[in-house]
Design an enzyme around this catalytic site. Structure first.
Site, mmCIF file in Angstrom:
data_model
loop_
_atom_site.group_PDB
_atom_site.id
_atom_site.type_symbol
_atom_site.label_atom_id
_atom_site.label_comp_id
_atom_site.label_asym_id
_atom_site.label_seq_id
_atom_site.Cartn_x
_atom_site.Cartn_y
_atom_site.Cartn_z
ATOM 1 N N HIS A 33 52.619 -20.998 16.709
ATOM 2 C CA HIS A 33 51.774 -22.019 17.352
ATOM 3 C C HIS A 33 51.674 -23.263 16.476
ATOM 4 O O HIS A 33 51.742 -24.393 16.961
ATOM 5 C CB HIS A 33 50.353 -21.483 17.569
ATOM 6 C CG HIS A 33 50.250 -20.274 18.459
ATOM 7 N ND1 HIS A 33 49.779 -19.069 18.006
ATOM 8 C CD2 HIS A 33 50.523 -20.095 19.767
ATOM 9 C CE1 HIS A 33 49.767 -18.196 19.004
ATOM 10 N NE2 HIS A 33 50.219 -18.792 20.081
ATOM 11 N N ASP A 88 59.048 -17.473 24.261
ATOM 12 C CA ASP A 88 58.857 -17.078 25.658
ATOM 13 C C ASP A 88 59.832 -17.896 26.509
ATOM 14 O O ASP A 88 59.445 -18.816 27.221
ATOM 15 C CB ASP A 88 57.403 -17.319 26.064
ATOM 16 C CG ASP A 88 56.452 -16.520 25.192
ATOM 17 O OD1 ASP A 88 56.300 -15.319 25.438
ATOM 18 O OD2 ASP A 88 55.908 -17.083 24.219
ATOM 19 N N MET A 108 47.097 -19.157 23.985
ATOM 20 C CA MET A 108 46.030 -18.202 24.295
ATOM 21 C C MET A 108 45.272 -17.836 23.017
ATOM 22 O O MET A 108 44.566 -16.832 22.973
ATOM 23 C CB MET A 108 46.601 -16.958 24.966
ATOM 24 C CG MET A 108 47.271 -17.312 26.306
ATOM 25 S SD MET A 108 47.276 -15.979 27.497
ATOM 26 C CE MET A 108 48.213 -14.745 26.621
#
Ligand code: AMP
Length: 291
Positions: free
Chosen positions: A37, A150, A30
């Site tokens: 990331h 996550d 996102m």
């Protein structure tokens, strides 16, 4: 590195790469890219020949009143960071490109999507699995990368891929942390200075759970209660859930055995933080493991 906004164009990129004998990797994000990331992008650069990073703040995984409108966005910085990490394409579609119409068909994760994060955010994982399906269909990658940060999302996406026979392989990268233990997250930007100082207590509380396991405790409820008490004792972190579950499918494990996830969510000054440890428990041995 190219920036692409259209589904047709990213699919053409991917198909041309494969026709030339190259494999394609996808890292869905996102945006507001950080070192977590970038580690996933580098892992895809090592494994595949053509790497696309998607930057899409997916509206359907936010409930009304959540932080969709204030979610951090900085496409120029994302472009620079993704390129430095070796990505070939930044896929940054406008919302209408991914949702030309309100979804009529949803990808529903079932019961494992309604526990833990899903209990507090009942429509969250339906939005996540729906957009991941769309991104996989747009890019048609050979590999897709997700982060253990996550963990519930990673378990549910693996199940999506397995259950729907999606022709893609999944890589789950370890959680990247700041030196004080705080798991990197785009949402850490919401923390003020005092919140940032207190935030590593979430990770430290999980380590208390690991120490209990190492000392021989195997009662899942006792471990969860002790971690929860440690969180509450900080006075600033308000625990939401603490749980020990099977890493394969998030089912309850009691007594704790096998590959397990110790997960916690807590609210700190209005900011919701999540973290987890993946551990392999075999007899009296406890070792770090991977999702
Ligand atoms: P997000 O942009 O928050 O949706 O995250 C995009 C991907 O990066 C997801 O697969 C996350 O699990 C992963 N990710 C986020 N934070 C971290 C981190 N600290 N370490 C490793 N991966 C992460």
């Amino acid at each position: 590195m190219r920036t692409i906004e259209r589904v047709a164009d990213v699919r053409a990129f991917s198909r041309a790469a494969r026709r030339a004998g190259r494999t394609v990797g996808l890292v869905p994000t996102m945006g507001a890219l950080h070192a977590g990331h970038l580690a996933l992008i580098r892992a895809m650069v090592r494994r595949t020949d053509a790497v696309a990073v998607s930057v899409f703040v997916n509206p359907t995984q936010f409930a009304p009143g959540e932080d969709l409108d204030r979610y951090p966005r900085d496409l120029d910085a994302d472009r620079r960071l993704a390129e430095e990490a070796g990505a070939h394409v930044l896929f940054a579609p406008p919302v209408e490109e991914i949702y030309p119409v309100e979804p009529g068909v949803w990808v529903d994760p079932g019961e494992p999507g309604r526990i833990l994060e899903g209990a507090a955010r009942p429509t969250h994982f339906r939005g996540v699995l729906t957009v991941v399906t769309k991104l996989l269909n747009a890019v048609e990658p050979d590999w897709v990368a997700f982060g253990q940060k996550d963990a519930q999302q990673a378990v549910l996406v693996r199940r999506l891929i397995d259950d729907l026979l999606l022709p893609v392989r999944m890589w789950v990268g370890p959680t990247v942390r700041d030196p004080d233990g705080l798991a990197l997250s785009s949402r850490n930007a919401y923390l003020d200075a005092a919140g940032r100082r207190a935030a590593p207590e979430l990770y430290r509380s999980l380590l208390v759970g690991r120490q209990l396991l190492e000392a021989g405790e195997r009662r899942a409820g006792e471990i969860a209660a002790r971690v929860r008490a440690r969180l509450a004792a900080t006075g600033v972190l308000r625990p939401d859930y603490v749980a020990v579950v099977a890493a394969s499918d998030l089912s309850p494990v009691d007594p704790v055995a096998g590959r397990v996830l110790l997960l916690a969510a807590a609210v700190l000054g209005g900011v919701r933080l999540i973290d987890n440890l993946c551990l392999e428990v075999r007899g009296d041995r406890v070792a770090p493991s991977e999702l």
